[in-house]
Design a protein around this motif. Structure first.
Motif, short mmCIF file in Angstrom:
data_model
loop_
_atom_site.label_atom_id
_atom_site.label_comp_id
_atom_site.label_asym_id
_atom_site.label_seq_id
_atom_site.Cartn_x
_atom_site.Cartn_y
_atom_site.Cartn_z
N ILE A 1 124.24 109.69 101.06
CA ILE A 1 124.66 109.61 99.65
C ILE A 1 124.16 108.28 99.07
O ILE A 1 124.57 107.21 99.51
CB ILE A 1 126.19 109.69 99.52
N ARG B 1 126.23 107.32 88.47
CA ARG B 1 126.80 108.50 87.80
C ARG B 1 127.22 108.11 86.39
O ARG B 1 127.51 106.93 86.13
CB ARG B 1 128.06 108.95 88.53
N ARG C 1 131.33 105.80 88.83
CA ARG C 1 132.01 105.84 90.13
C ARG C 1 130.98 106.01 91.25
O ARG C 1 129.86 106.48 91.01
CB ARG C 1 132.97 107.02 90.17
N ALA D 1 129.43 107.98 94.45
CA ALA D 1 129.23 109.42 94.54
C ALA D 1 130.42 110.11 95.20
O ALA D 1 130.76 111.24 94.84
CB ALA D 1 127.96 109.72 95.32
N ASP D 2 131.07 109.43 96.13
CA ASP D 2 132.17 110.08 96.84
C ASP D 2 133.52 109.56 96.39
O ASP D 2 134.49 109.62 97.13
CB ASP D 2 131.99 109.88 98.35
N CYS E 1 133.17 119.38 93.08
CA CYS E 1 132.00 118.61 93.49
C CYS E 1 130.83 119.19 92.71
O CYS E 1 130.89 120.30 92.20
CB CYS E 1 131.71 118.79 94.98
N TRP F 1 124.39 116.33 90.84
CA TRP F 1 124.03 115.64 89.60
C TRP F 1 122.69 114.95 89.83
O TRP F 1 122.59 114.10 90.70
CB TRP F 1 125.14 114.64 89.21
N VAL G 1 127.94 114.76 94.17
CA VAL G 1 128.96 113.81 93.70
C VAL G 1 130.32 114.51 93.71
O VAL G 1 130.41 115.73 93.61
CB VAL G 1 128.66 113.27 92.29
N LEU H 1 133.93 115.65 89.37
CA LEU H 1 133.18 115.49 88.12
C LEU H 1 134.10 115.37 86.91
O LEU H 1 135.05 116.16 86.77
CB LEU H 1 132.26 116.70 87.90
N GLU I 1 129.94 114.54 83.30
CA GLU I 1 129.16 114.86 84.49
C GLU I 1 129.04 116.36 84.68
O GLU I 1 127.98 116.89 85.02
CB GLU I 1 129.81 114.22 85.72
N LEU J 1 132.01 116.39 100.90
CA LEU J 1 132.67 115.57 99.87
C LEU J 1 134.06 116.11 99.58
O LEU J 1 135.02 115.35 99.41
CB LEU J 1 131.84 115.58 98.58
#
Lengths: 245, 245, 245, 245, 245, 245
Positions: free
Chosen positions: E4, E9, E13, E15-16, E171, E174, E179, E182, E186, E227
């Protein structure tokens, strides 16, 4: 009350003058009670239908119920309105009015004396020239009283559940002056509009007053209430004459 | 036609006797045309409302449209029925009847002469004792004719789009014998029931016949049609008198 | 009957010629009876569903009921129509047709022999080229008969409640001449249109005739009825073959 | 993938065996594209209707739209279900399925190449034995491809907006073992049920997996996905054969 | 899982990284259990209402039921949406979501232990910034658990019917990278979007993945699932803290 | 006014004491104006949404419009009520209340100054303990004022269309004595119930009084009005503080 000037209302009536009122009874072949209430060009057909079952939430309680439905024929008005059955729902106005009629009639009915019966009052406006809800209450009371008389005559009721007559009238401020029983033209141009439901003995059952333009004062409101007392006294007299006839 | 016996119909009328028919005109303060059609105890209030726009699919075609809506007050009948507006939809019966009324009236209207106007006929049953759809068509024609007369008087129409009068009547087989203009009690116990929409000159606009019990024969059907011709001739005479009055 | 000319109908068929009719049975894995009725390019899937309870107002009376529902797939027609389920209500046309189908099938069913069962006939138009209601009645009878045969085979019915076959066909006036079994193109340009529901023995169960343009005469009507007798005889023969197959 | 045992599924099929699939094309006289998709006893009639206008919010953007509607005939199932048109609304299940079909088909359509056209896919279940939504997507793709071929043949489209075939299949855990293409009996007793929409090249368009009883694991989920890849490859082959036929 | 990247984003944040989650309990004076679930700017009010009767088809079976309803206030979103009650029906999206919530909560409830009680979870979105259905499930579980604790405290339940906590998270892909959780911005620009409902022990209850643009691969899907496992573990911790608080 | 005794109301408040009122502003991330109005345990979320188009019948007139919608979450009350969106229609009570809120706010807005904009006030009851309509009007005014302030700040409005604050409060007769701001327990056992909508300067915008049991007198009505004046003065002070904050 403030002094009422002999102003020229659109209708030409005196400020405290009710339209010609006719309460024609026994106009339906089938209904247990019926009354065609005419307030000038406003004509409301009121029927009372007796059912021997009350709504589910009342069952077994030994008390009765009075309810009302209201409708207006599409061409009761100057401009045709859509038929509510075709549109698939009743307007908010219709629901508001039929709830008002029901409350007004329940206020003068002793439900324990009525027992587990439901009386349904249908008020259908054949022609509308303002004041349909007040004509409906006034005529609805007559239809209700005739249905109750019928129930007593056939022995289904021992005592009279009606406590006293109830009638309704509208009042308004027209160019600043209080006037009684507005027709459609007057209602459209009034600054304020109030509907009063009063009993024969002068008790207030329901008051609904709305400022269409500027807010009104307590003094103005009391003027309207005084007019309403005068008007409903005349309506109660007409109800008594209709029921005696 | 087979021989008609003077049997004792529930109504006591002769087999080929129409109920007392009254077509009261100008009963609405607002509608361009109106007629309260009374076939005995069946009372239908018919109003004609003129609109200067046709349905979307007809726009720009230079042709007019006539349509109808039908309704029945909840206590028009012996047993109260639910208000269609409260239930949120019209029954299949209501839709079937209002489609029939519309077709009947369109059949005698020249839409090119009418031009891009829509005339909407509202037929509301105030009291029902059988034959409401035939009273609606018969009274609806009078309301339509009055609205067209009004349009001609104000110069909105140059020529008369109405080709000839149209009227409707029910017939039925009651204990095997053909009878004219059934009231509710007769209709409930009839073996067969037919509604005929006929023009003044005797043309058939619409026929709807239903065997309620056993199927009927061609001969029986022709007996009913003969009765219908007699009945609609009388109705057309009443329409002409009402329009002349 | 007046002389039928060998006119060139849009379909190229003789004036008294029914389209190719196929009544395919057992087309549903689940329904107690089923028939795919094809009148030329009109295809109606008819299923019969048995329920062991009758409508509330019939309970305890020992009699059965037969009812029908009708629907059309959105692209059954040349121009797609809106899905009734998506619009949230059935059109007046749909309700009119399903009421007709139900009446037709009830007319040949002895409800006392059926006993307290309800058979529900679903008629769904997969493809429409005119005459969907007549195909629905003709195929609906076959589905009904198969369901009743099934009930007898499993011992749920002792006797046959069906009195005789019933079938339906349309007729019309096309350029002044009577023709049998109109397809969509013919129906759209016909002057008059009539649907006949007749029994195997020739009894009239239902007649619905409408003048689309000028009114028609009694003589013309009898011509249509004669065609209908011929057509339904052929349909009854097809029903019998399908049920024997 | 874990080892697939030759267990005795209710259907008797091998765990990775799809039902007999038939994709019959040109089954509608009117629709621009049509396919009757049969997955065993599940039969779904799919039609594609081309409209030259897109939804309001898309107008003028130069892009097209593909949408779907889903319905089930009342007696498509073992127990008759109420007709949605009669109930006046579509169930949540119906809406969920038709949204899924639309998304699946839009995923393989290049909307810029389609241009301002809307293609509406109607999927009507004539008979249901599990897997109606997957049959609808698989057949709906064929109907869509035929409609697009028609548009290209008449010159309304220059290029092919379809990127690749898309098909759908269900998988499930039955007594702990992964099986492909559940029929109704299997679906009713499965522990988990998943629908996969995959492209010819193996891309995932949509995954919907639900644990009916105990939650399932990632390993089990991958087993289902592997089965789905095998199944959709076979379906894509059937689509290509149908379109070539 | 693929590596990742610390991409930027829209939300800023990692990605996780899940949004700030707050699960406020006892926010309703009346409901047997309640939780205001906040996932960043997404706020969903969840209430649990206990009823002592189950749906009709379950009566007498000794088993309980958990169901859910979902709604969104008109101005929960950036652009006001029409009120579903005013439009007279729930959208397909609403129905799809409330069915999902119900399935998710039933998956962790032992219906035999619950007994013949129904618990109704109302999830009303006060403010929406993406992920309303996952917040509803996560908060709905807390409301459900509080209602069950209440039933145990008053002695209406002997044992705990809840098998383990359940939570949900979205999840997506993106710009090609997986990610977690959302938000609306997003979600609107994601290539793929998946919602996972997982139990505390990592079991999959429901998976719904949709390719918004290009189809995605099995590897990408597994990244999303990984994720989701991370995210739901954090949510379960928050649920436990809220219930302990 | 008659002498107010320090009776023991169910709430323990003094007869002329309003519940603790909190008007929390800016509670919505998206709405142009918002206010969470708390009258004790009655909590109403009010949002104002600005739209740059007025209803069709007002177009081109240069005047604006203010309208309101009202809803109640299913478990806002002690007993859960059905969700109006699920039932498919709004109750008569809902429609009556939202019409009242709209009229009240329009009474203090100069529509010519507002210009062709519509402001839509959504009032959603999160928790209900009596007086939801009065809280909605009082909080709705704050949301409206904030939206107008926003429009002025962004230059969309040159002048302030609000004439003065408006607020609403309920009063009632409880065991014969007038009390202010009834909570649910008090409202359920009151003899009469009245809602007053008053302006900051004391003008009457709307009065709705209903005798739940016996009719009331003019003197009693004036007592209620006096209480309402006191109560709305306090509410207007709270509105001003909230808007200043």
């Amino acid at each position: 009350m403030t002094d009422i000037q002999p102003i020229a209302r659109p209708s030409g009536r005196a400020a405290d003058q009710v339209r010609e009122v006719r309460l024609e009874t026994h106009v339906s072949k089938y209904a247990e009670g019926s009354c065609l209430a005419k307030f000038g060009d406003t004509h409301v057909l009121c029927t009372a239908s007796v059912e021997d079952r009350v709504p589910g939430w009342m069952k077994g309680g030994g008390r009765g119920w009075v309810t009302a439905e209201y409708g207006m024929l599409p061409r009761a008005t100057d401009q045709r309105t859509d038929r509510e059955a075709a549109r698939g729902k009743q307007t908010g106005r219709t629901q508001e009015i039929q709830r008002l009629i029901g409350r007004a009639l329940r206020a003068v009915t002793d439900m324990a004396t009525l027992g587990e019966l439901q009386i349904r009052i249908d008020c259908d406006v054949l022609q509308a020239d303002g004041g349909t809800r007040t004509a409906a209450i006034t005529g609805g009371y007559v239809a209700l009283a005739l249905a109750i008389r019928h129930l007593r005559e056939i022995g289904a009721l021992k005592a009279d559940p009606l406590k006293e007559p109830v009638a309704a009238i509208s009042c308004g401020l027209w160019r600043g002056l209080p006037v009684l029983d507005l027709d459609y033209a007057e209602d459209s141009s009034a600054q304020a509009d109030a509907n009063f439901v009063l009993t024969a003995s002068g008790g207030i059952v329901e008051v609904q007053g709305t400022a269409e333009q500027d807010p009104f004062s307590q003094v103005q409101f009391l003027d309207l209430l005084a007019l309403a007392h005068k008007g409903t006294q005349e309506l109660v007299a007409a109800q008594r004459a209709a029921l005696a006839g």
